[in-house]
Scaffold this motif. Structure first.
Motif, short mmCIF file in Angstrom:
data_model
loop_
_atom_site.label_atom_id
_atom_site.label_comp_id
_atom_site.label_asym_id
_atom_site.label_seq_id
_atom_site.Cartn_x
_atom_site.Cartn_y
_atom_site.Cartn_z
N VAL A 1 -12.34 -10.50 9.30
CA VAL A 1 -11.81 -9.19 9.66
C VAL A 1 -11.59 -9.14 11.16
CG1 VAL A 1 -12.25 -6.72 9.68
CG2 VAL A 1 -12.94 -8.09 7.73
N HIS B 1 -5.56 -0.61 11.80
CA HIS B 1 -6.94 -0.14 11.78
C HIS B 1 -7.76 -0.97 12.74
CE1 HIS B 1 -8.59 -3.59 9.55
NE2 HIS B 1 -7.40 -3.61 8.96
N ASP C 1 -11.05 -3.83 2.52
CA ASP C 1 -9.81 -4.20 1.82
C ASP C 1 -8.98 -2.96 1.50
OD1 ASP C 1 -10.60 -6.86 1.85
OD2 ASP C 1 -11.42 -6.80 -0.19
N GLU D 1 -7.46 -1.72 4.80
CA GLU D 1 -6.39 -2.63 5.22
C GLU D 1 -5.13 -2.46 4.36
OE1 GLU D 1 -5.70 -7.37 5.97
OE2 GLU D 1 -7.73 -6.57 5.98
#
Length: 139
Positions: free
Chosen positions: A3, A121, A112, A115
């Motif tokens: 991430v 983000h 997830d 996203e």
């Protein structure tokens, strides 16, 4: 899952509307934040589908704050032209972005979801606070 934590996005338009909501450190706070956000987003004229996407992101970010952060926390919504920004700030850096841990049957997919729905983000993490944010199209 790798991430990437991005810096705060540079929104070129000033906010035309801002709403803040204090988040208590309890699971009931998640439902309260969703209900308040639905009302605010409808008042701002967002479509039902757009509002529901934003509410799902809000649910994930507020849940993360309740599970992994120190109180107090706050939800902030702002409207910048065709972008709605969702921010959840807390008083202690969460140990990880939602979804960065291995997924279990019931946990670990929040990142997830964020996203998939967000234009962008990220997180602003400081020694005494963290703000996780997502920007969604406001249509």
């Amino acid at each position: 899952m790798n991430v990437q934590i991005m810096d705060r996005a540079d929104i070129s338009t000033a906010a035309t509307a801002v709403y803040t909501y204090p988040v208590s450190h309890s699971f009931q706070a998640v439902g309260g934040a969703r209900r308040r956000a639905r009302d605010v987003l409808a008042e701002w004229g967002l479509s039902r589908d757009t509002a529901e996407d934003a509410v799902l992101v809000i649910s994930e970010l507020v849940t993360n704050a309740v599970l992994h952060a120190l109180p107090p926390a706050e939800l902030r919504l702002s409207l910048h032209g065709d972008v709605v920004r969702v921010e959840v700030g807390d008083s202690g850096a969460a140990p990880m972005w939602p979804g960065s841990a291995p997924a279990s049957d019931e946990r670990g997919r929040g990142g997830d979801v964020v996203e998939a729905l967000a234009l962008s983000h990220g997180a602003d993490v400081r020694s005494d606070s963290a703000t996780y944010w997502a920007e969604l199209p406001a249509c």
